[in-house]
Motif scaffolding. Structure first.
Motif, PDB file in Angstrom:
ATOM      1  N   ARG A  22      10.610  -5.152  29.215  1.00 40.18           N
ATOM      2  CA  ARG A  22      11.489  -6.037  29.984  1.00 40.18           C
ATOM      3  C   ARG A  22      10.926  -6.246  31.395  1.00 40.18           C
ATOM      4  O   ARG A  22      10.883  -7.363  31.889  1.00 40.18           O
ATOM      5  CB  ARG A  22      12.898  -5.449  30.049  1.00 40.18           C
ATOM      6  N   GLN A  23      10.457  -5.161  32.012  1.00 39.59           N
ATOM      7  CA  GLN A  23       9.893  -5.253  33.356  1.00 39.59           C
ATOM      8  C   GLN A  23       8.606  -6.075  33.361  1.00 39.59           C
ATOM      9  O   GLN A  23       8.398  -6.901  34.241  1.00 39.59           O
ATOM     10  CB  GLN A  23       9.623  -3.853  33.919  1.00 39.59           C
TER      11      GLN A  23
ATOM     12  N   ASP B 206      13.358  -2.910  25.236  1.00 36.52           N
ATOM     13  CA  ASP B 206      12.586  -1.833  25.837  1.00 36.52           C
ATOM     14  C   ASP B 206      12.462  -2.079  27.344  1.00 36.52           C
ATOM     15  O   ASP B 206      12.047  -3.162  27.774  1.00 36.52           O
ATOM     16  CB  ASP B 206      11.198  -1.779  25.193  1.00 36.52           C
ATOM     17  N   ALA B 207      12.811  -1.090  28.148  1.00 33.12           N
ATOM     18  CA  ALA B 207      12.834  -1.246  29.605  1.00 33.12           C
ATOM     19  C   ALA B 207      11.463  -1.589  30.176  1.00 33.12           C
ATOM     20  O   ALA B 207      11.348  -2.442  31.070  1.00 33.12           O
ATOM     21  CB  ALA B 207      13.372   0.029  30.255  1.00 33.12           C
TER      22      ALA B 207
END
Length: 139
Positions: free
Chosen positions: A96-97, A92-93
């Motif tokens: 991840r961030q 999941d973006a």
């Protein structure tokens, strides 16, 4: 300069001291999170890391072998970054961030702890407002 170093030591250590207390007070919740990240023996690991954080933070604040305290905090930060914030495993973006930010925070704090280790080891007994001198001498 001594007063500025003391203020910096206290401000730097606050994060680690509050986290150490949280590890010991909220052990079950933190162990659940650690286990979800794949850490074996999560409860003993959380208890050990809480004690490590408290020892390192108190060492810095009190100025008792502050170089050793800084080393203990670095020993906590680098494995924590890799084991608990492995952003490269996130699909999941947004997650991840978030994990990458946490990873980089831990790496930066570990780097700062290494600088403090060098600073206290090098400055030795010339640094005021400490209870003891350094344990290590890196001159």
């Amino acid at each position: 300069m001594d007063v500025l170093v003391l203020i910096g030591r206290i401000l730097f250590a606050l994060l680690f001291l509050s986290s150490g207390v949280a590890h010991l007070v909220q052990t079950k919740a933190m162990a659940g999170y650690a286990a979800s990240r794949g850490l074996p023996a999560a409860v003993p690991a959380v208890l050990f890391s809480g004690l490590l954080l408290l020892a390192g933070g108190l060492s810095l604040v009190l100025g008792v072998w502050a170089d050793l305290g800084a080393l203990l905090l670095a020993v906590f930060c680098f494995p924590t970054a890799v084991l608990m914030h492995a952003f490269w495993k996130e699909s999941d973006a947004q997650m991840r961030q978030i994990e990458q930010t946490m990873f980089l925070k831990d790496i930066a704090l570990g780097g700062a702890a290494l600088m403090l280790l060098a600073f206290f080891s090098y400055a030795g007994d010339d640094l005021g407002l400490t209870i003891t001198g350094p344990l290590f001498d890196i001159r």
